[in-house]
Write a protein that holds these residues in place. Sequence first.
Motif, PDB file in Angstrom:
ATOM      1  N   TYR A   1       0.831  -1.200   0.000  1.00  0.00           N
ATOM      2  CA  TYR A   1       0.000   0.000   0.000  1.00  0.00           C
ATOM      3  C   TYR A   1       0.866   1.250   0.000  1.00  0.00           C
ATOM      4  CZ  TYR A   1      -3.587  -3.189   1.873  1.00  0.00           C
ATOM      5  OH  TYR A   1      -4.460  -4.216   2.082  1.00  0.00           O
ATOM      6  N   LYS A   2       0.409   2.243  -0.742  1.00  0.00           N
ATOM      7  CA  LYS A   2       0.977   3.594  -0.657  1.00  0.00           C
ATOM      8  C   LYS A   2      -0.201   4.517  -0.389  1.00  0.00           C
ATOM      9  CE  LYS A   2       4.560   2.721  -4.073  1.00  0.00           C
ATOM     10  NZ  LYS A   2       4.901   2.904  -5.473  1.00  0.00           N
TER      11      LYS A   2
ATOM     12  N   ALA B   1      -5.392   9.604  -1.197  1.00  0.00           N
ATOM     13  CA  ALA B   1      -5.065   8.944  -2.453  1.00  0.00           C
ATOM     14  C   ALA B   1      -4.309   7.678  -2.063  1.00  0.00           C
ATOM     15  CB  ALA B   1      -4.207   9.837  -3.332  1.00  0.00           C
TER      16      ALA B   1
ATOM     17  N   GLU C   1      -2.638   3.709  -3.449  1.00  0.00           N
ATOM     18  CA  GLU C   1      -2.335   2.696  -4.445  1.00  0.00           C
ATOM     19  C   GLU C   1      -2.095   1.386  -3.713  1.00  0.00           C
ATOM     20  OE1 GLU C   1       0.863   1.657  -7.983  1.00  0.00           O
ATOM     21  OE2 GLU C   1       0.868   3.638  -7.069  1.00  0.00           O
TER      22      GLU C   1
ATOM     23  N   GLU D   1      -1.037  -2.537  -4.442  1.00  0.00           N
ATOM     24  CA  GLU D   1      -0.522  -3.533  -5.382  1.00  0.00           C
ATOM     25  C   GLU D   1      -0.935  -4.904  -4.850  1.00  0.00           C
ATOM     26  OE1 GLU D   1       1.300  -4.708  -8.870  1.00  0.00           O
ATOM     27  OE2 GLU D   1       1.217  -2.634  -8.183  1.00  0.00           O
TER      28      GLU D   1
ATOM     29  N   SER E   1     -11.225   5.793  -9.278  1.00  0.00           N
ATOM     30  CA  SER E   1     -10.359   4.620  -9.135  1.00  0.00           C
ATOM     31  C   SER E   1     -10.451   3.704 -10.342  1.00  0.00           C
ATOM     32  CB  SER E   1     -10.769   3.833  -7.886  1.00  0.00           C
ATOM     33  OG  SER E   1     -11.974   3.125  -8.129  1.00  0.00           O
ATOM     34  N   ASN E   2      -9.621   2.684 -10.300  1.00  0.00           N
ATOM     35  CA  ASN E   2      -9.701   1.623 -11.299  1.00  0.00           C
ATOM     36  C   ASN E   2     -10.168   0.324 -10.633  1.00  0.00           C
ATOM     37  OD1 ASN E   2      -7.314   1.173  -9.856  1.00  0.00           O
ATOM     38  ND2 ASN E   2      -6.211   0.380 -11.626  1.00  0.00           N
TER      39      ASN E   2
ATOM     40  N   SER F   1      -2.363  -3.401  -9.894  1.00  0.00           N
ATOM     41  CA  SER F   1      -2.309  -2.165  -9.122  1.00  0.00           C
ATOM     42  C   SER F   1      -3.676  -1.487  -9.155  1.00  0.00           C
ATOM     43  CB  SER F   1      -1.245  -1.238  -9.723  1.00  0.00           C
ATOM     44  OG  SER F   1      -1.153  -0.063  -8.979  1.00  0.00           O
ATOM     45  N   TYR F   2      -4.230  -1.223  -7.973  1.00  0.00           N
ATOM     46  CA  TYR F   2      -5.513  -0.536  -7.850  1.00  0.00           C
ATOM     47  C   TYR F   2      -5.283   0.806  -7.164  1.00  0.00           C
ATOM     48  CZ  TYR F   2      -7.439  -4.967  -9.284  1.00  0.00           C
ATOM     49  OH  TYR F   2      -7.720  -6.100 -10.006  1.00  0.00           O
ATOM     50  N   LYS F   3      -5.853   1.856  -7.758  1.00  0.00           N
ATOM     51  CA  LYS F   3      -5.582   3.213  -7.281  1.00  0.00           C
ATOM     52  C   LYS F   3      -6.871   3.960  -6.966  1.00  0.00           C
ATOM     53  CE  LYS F   3      -1.502   3.504 -10.178  1.00  0.00           C
ATOM     54  NZ  LYS F   3      -0.799   4.194 -11.235  1.00  0.00           N
TER      55      LYS F   3
ATOM     56  N   ASP G   1      -7.778   8.066  -6.530  1.00  0.00           N
ATOM     57  CA  ASP G   1      -7.262   9.429  -6.674  1.00  0.00           C
ATOM     58  C   ASP G   1      -8.080  10.399  -5.833  1.00  0.00           C
ATOM     59  OD1 ASP G   1      -5.352   8.664  -8.608  1.00  0.00           O
ATOM     60  OD2 ASP G   1      -6.891   8.768 -10.171  1.00  0.00           O
TER      61      ASP G   1
END
Length: 161
Positions: A26-27, A41, A43, A45, A102-103, A116-118, A120
């Motif tokens: 996670y970020k 926000a 991200e 993985e 998001s995706n 990778s799921y983000k 924003d």
Amino acid sequence: MDVIMPTGIKYEKFEVSPGSEKYMTYKMDAKQLNDTAFTMAMEMEQLEDMDNTWETTMTFHHSPKNDGKYEEVFKLPKEKICDYMKGEIYKEHIYPQFKDLSNFPEPGTCPVPKGSYKVDEHVVNIEDAKALGKIGGWRVDTSFFKDDELVSENKLFFTVF
């Protein structure tokens, strides 16, 4: 007893349990906008496909004095990933709230493919705090299990005042 309506919300921190990195990394980037909102926000993985050998749950905890002593307030039932992805919580609440930011996979996607799921710049604001109904410290735990073993957990901490 008087009900005190929240007037503000403050991001505190985001923690990830040790060992999670074998399955997910996670970020997180959060910014306090003002006393009534912060942005997040993120991200994530995901390092392997998630099928029904995976389960997830989310738990909300409250600390009235914001002293680190939390009580469980609400817990979503633990669900197999495929059931979660086609279920009401994801389909009616999570996905609609994040689909434009998001995706995230569409409801019903299973297995959930590694990747990778983000998210924003999702805004968490005072209206979200009012829905919780209590001032104090809050912790939201999101847990993932593989073959009934807890393998990843993240915790979001914030204060409602």
